[in-house]
Design a protein around this motif. Structure first.
Motif, mmCIF file in Angstrom:
data_model
loop_
_atom_site.group_PDB
_atom_site.id
_atom_site.type_symbol
_atom_site.label_atom_id
_atom_site.label_comp_id
_atom_site.label_asym_id
_atom_site.label_seq_id
_atom_site.Cartn_x
_atom_site.Cartn_y
_atom_site.Cartn_z
ATOM 1 N N HIS A 51 0.825 -1.213 0.000
ATOM 2 C CA HIS A 51 0.000 0.000 0.000
ATOM 3 C C HIS A 51 0.858 1.261 0.000
ATOM 4 O O HIS A 51 0.533 2.235 -0.693
ATOM 5 N N ARG A 52 1.973 1.245 0.733
ATOM 6 C CA ARG A 52 2.871 2.409 0.765
ATOM 7 C C ARG A 52 3.444 2.723 -0.609
ATOM 8 O O ARG A 52 3.712 3.870 -0.929
ATOM 9 N N HIS A 53 3.647 1.673 -1.416
ATOM 10 C CA HIS A 53 4.345 1.846 -2.693
ATOM 11 C C HIS A 53 3.435 1.709 -3.914
ATOM 12 O O HIS A 53 3.930 1.602 -5.033
ATOM 13 N N GLY A 54 2.125 1.724 -3.689
ATOM 14 C CA GLY A 54 1.205 1.676 -4.814
ATOM 15 C C GLY A 54 1.128 0.337 -5.516
ATOM 16 O O GLY A 54 0.760 0.267 -6.691
ATOM 17 N N VAL A 55 1.500 -0.722 -4.815
ATOM 18 C CA VAL A 55 1.435 -2.070 -5.381
ATOM 19 C C VAL A 55 0.030 -2.627 -5.143
ATOM 20 O O VAL A 55 -0.430 -2.660 -3.995
ATOM 21 N N PRO A 56 -0.661 -3.054 -6.191
ATOM 22 C CA PRO A 56 -2.001 -3.620 -5.987
ATOM 23 C C PRO A 56 -1.943 -4.871 -5.111
ATOM 24 O O PRO A 56 -1.021 -5.677 -5.229
ATOM 25 N N VAL A 57 -2.941 -5.011 -4.245
ATOM 26 C CA VAL A 57 -3.069 -6.187 -3.376
ATOM 27 C C VAL A 57 -4.335 -6.925 -3.790
ATOM 28 O O VAL A 57 -5.407 -6.321 -3.891
ATOM 29 N N VAL A 58 -4.198 -8.228 -4.025
ATOM 30 C CA VAL A 58 -5.328 -9.060 -4.420
ATOM 31 C C VAL A 58 -5.458 -10.194 -3.410
ATOM 32 O O VAL A 58 -4.535 -10.991 -3.244
ATOM 33 N N GLU A 59 -6.610 -10.227 -2.747
ATOM 34 C CA GLU A 59 -6.899 -11.318 -1.812
ATOM 35 C C GLU A 59 -7.637 -12.401 -2.590
ATOM 36 O O GLU A 59 -8.714 -12.171 -3.134
ATOM 37 N N ILE A 60 -7.016 -13.566 -2.662
ATOM 38 C CA ILE A 60 -7.582 -14.686 -3.409
ATOM 39 C C ILE A 60 -8.171 -15.672 -2.414
ATOM 40 O O ILE A 60 -7.482 -16.149 -1.513
ATOM 41 N N ARG A 61 -9.466 -15.931 -2.591
ATOM 42 C CA ARG A 61 -10.184 -16.774 -1.642
ATOM 43 C C ARG A 61 -10.850 -17.933 -2.382
ATOM 44 O O ARG A 61 -11.382 -17.752 -3.468
ATOM 45 N N THR A 62 -10.800 -19.097 -1.767
ATOM 46 C CA THR A 62 -11.558 -20.232 -2.285
ATOM 47 C C THR A 62 -12.909 -20.235 -1.601
ATOM 48 O O THR A 62 -12.985 -20.065 -0.386
ATOM 49 N N THR B 1 -11.201 -17.800 -13.364
ATOM 50 C CA THR B 1 -11.351 -16.457 -12.794
ATOM 51 C C THR B 1 -10.879 -15.422 -13.822
ATOM 52 O O THR B 1 -10.317 -15.774 -14.861
ATOM 53 N N ASP B 2 -11.053 -14.163 -13.486
ATOM 54 C CA ASP B 2 -10.565 -13.090 -14.353
ATOM 55 C C ASP B 2 -9.259 -12.483 -13.843
ATOM 56 O O ASP B 2 -8.905 -11.354 -14.188
ATOM 57 N N LEU B 3 -8.520 -13.244 -13.034
ATOM 58 C CA LEU B 3 -7.285 -12.709 -12.451
ATOM 59 C C LEU B 3 -6.304 -12.257 -13.528
ATOM 60 O O LEU B 3 -5.710 -11.178 -13.424
ATOM 61 N N GLY B 4 -6.109 -13.074 -14.567
ATOM 62 C CA GLY B 4 -5.172 -12.691 -15.625
ATOM 63 C C GLY B 4 -5.532 -11.366 -16.265
ATOM 64 O O GLY B 4 -4.668 -10.508 -16.478
ATOM 65 N N GLU B 5 -6.827 -11.183 -16.538
ATOM 66 C CA GLU B 5 -7.283 -9.943 -17.153
ATOM 67 C C GLU B 5 -7.111 -8.761 -16.203
ATOM 68 O O GLU B 5 -6.722 -7.663 -16.616
ATOM 69 N N ARG B 6 -7.404 -8.983 -14.922
ATOM 70 C CA ARG B 6 -7.233 -7.893 -13.948
ATOM 71 C C ARG B 6 -5.782 -7.442 -13.869
ATOM 72 O O ARG B 6 -5.483 -6.242 -13.831
ATOM 73 N N LEU B 7 -4.871 -8.422 -13.817
ATOM 74 C CA LEU B 7 -3.448 -8.079 -13.714
ATOM 75 C C LEU B 7 -2.972 -7.384 -14.983
ATOM 76 O O LEU B 7 -2.199 -6.422 -14.913
ATOM 77 N N ALA B 8 -3.424 -7.847 -16.131
ATOM 78 C CA ALA B 8 -3.034 -7.208 -17.397
ATOM 79 C C ALA B 8 -3.522 -5.766 -17.447
ATOM 80 O O ALA B 8 -2.801 -4.870 -17.903
ATOM 81 N N ALA B 9 -4.741 -5.524 -16.964
ATOM 82 C CA ALA B 9 -5.297 -4.162 -16.966
ATOM 83 C C ALA B 9 -4.484 -3.224 -16.079
ATOM 84 O O ALA B 9 -4.443 -2.015 -16.317
ATOM 85 N N LEU B 10 -3.826 -3.780 -15.068
ATOM 86 C CA LEU B 10 -2.995 -2.985 -14.159
ATOM 87 C C LEU B 10 -1.536 -2.922 -14.613
ATOM 88 O O LEU B 10 -0.691 -2.371 -13.916
ATOM 89 N N ASP B 11 -1.246 -3.522 -15.756
ATOM 90 C CA ASP B 11 0.115 -3.599 -16.296
ATOM 91 C C ASP B 11 1.065 -4.291 -15.325
ATOM 92 O O ASP B 11 2.229 -3.894 -15.172
ATOM 93 N N VAL B 12 0.570 -5.337 -14.660
ATOM 94 C CA VAL B 12 1.394 -6.117 -13.740
ATOM 95 C C VAL B 12 2.303 -7.034 -14.547
ATOM 96 O O VAL B 12 1.859 -7.710 -15.482
ATOM 97 N N ARG B 13 3.573 -7.036 -14.190
ATOM 98 C CA ARG B 13 4.554 -7.892 -14.850
ATOM 99 C C ARG B 13 5.164 -8.919 -13.907
ATOM 100 O O ARG B 13 5.825 -9.853 -14.347
ATOM 101 N N ARG B 14 4.945 -8.708 -12.596
ATOM 102 C CA ARG B 14 5.491 -9.636 -11.607
ATOM 103 C C ARG B 14 4.519 -9.748 -10.450
ATOM 104 O O ARG B 14 3.990 -8.734 -9.973
#
Length: 196
Positions: free
Chosen positions: A45-56, A109-122
């Motif tokens: 949160h301090r560095h603007g990194v998105p946080v995703v809580e993945i729940r089953t 899930t749509d996790l791949g699409e969400r990460l791509a929309a945020l330009d996540v590379r790692r």
């Protein structure tokens, strides 16, 4: 604006739920794993990194149960039950939520699409269990051309040897990094050499 080392990162918190800490070994390490995940979320949160809580979450009518759940006639993390709730002490702050029904957070899930929309590379992966849901998510991240950091002290397994073996296998086979929570936070804070 994210710190240089944090740019393009996302923190994924996998299956940090009550039912997954029911086993004695995972119950024993729950406090430490959750504390490490909270430190990571704070730094994210301090560095603007998105946080995703993945729940089953499985349906009570068994329609989403896995083959082993059906064979054992035993449901886990069933929607709207105490076992599907967050693990005690987990406080990820503002986080997106992805609900899954299989080991990989990418499957169905749509996790791949969400990460791509945020330009996540790692993705920085933590949670339980190392050899099942964390490993499946790490392998699918590799298939999505994402780099992966596996956080050794923010992941756990029923079997500590299996935990170590899985992290080493992913490091060797997919060239995924294995770091401690403190190392990830230090890198995001700019206190560690890039790529360390």
């Amino acid at each position: 604006m994210p710190a240089p080392e944090a740019a393009g990162d996302a923190l994924l918190l996998v299956d940090l739920q009550v039912d997954y800490f029911a086993d004695d070994e995972l119950a024993r390490c729950r406090h430490d794993v959750v504390a490490a995940c909270n430190r990571l979320a704070d730094a994210a949160h301090r560095h603007g990194v998105p946080v995703v809580e993945i729940r089953t979450e499985h349906e009570p009518d068994r329609s989403t149960w896995t083959l082993t759940m059906l064979e054992d006639d035993q449901g886990v993390v069933v929607r709207d039950t105490p076992g599907a709730q967050r693990a005690e002490g987990l406080e990820p702050g503002e986080a997106d939520c992805v609900v899954k029904t299989r080991d990989s957070a990418f499957f169905g899930t749509d996790l791949g699409e969400r990460l791509a929309a945020l330009d996540v590379r790692r993705v920085v992966l933590c949670g339980v269990s190392t050899e099942s849901c964390v490993a499946a998510t790490a392998r699918d991240a590799f298939a999505h051309d994402l780099q992966v950091v596996l956080v050794s002290d923010a992941t756990a397994s029923l079997d500590p040897d299996e935990h170590d073996h899985t992290l080493e296998m992913l490091r060797v086979q997919h060239r995924q990094q294995v770091r401690t929570a403190d190392e990830v936070v230090a890198a995001w804070d700019g206190d560690a050499p890039e790529g360390s």
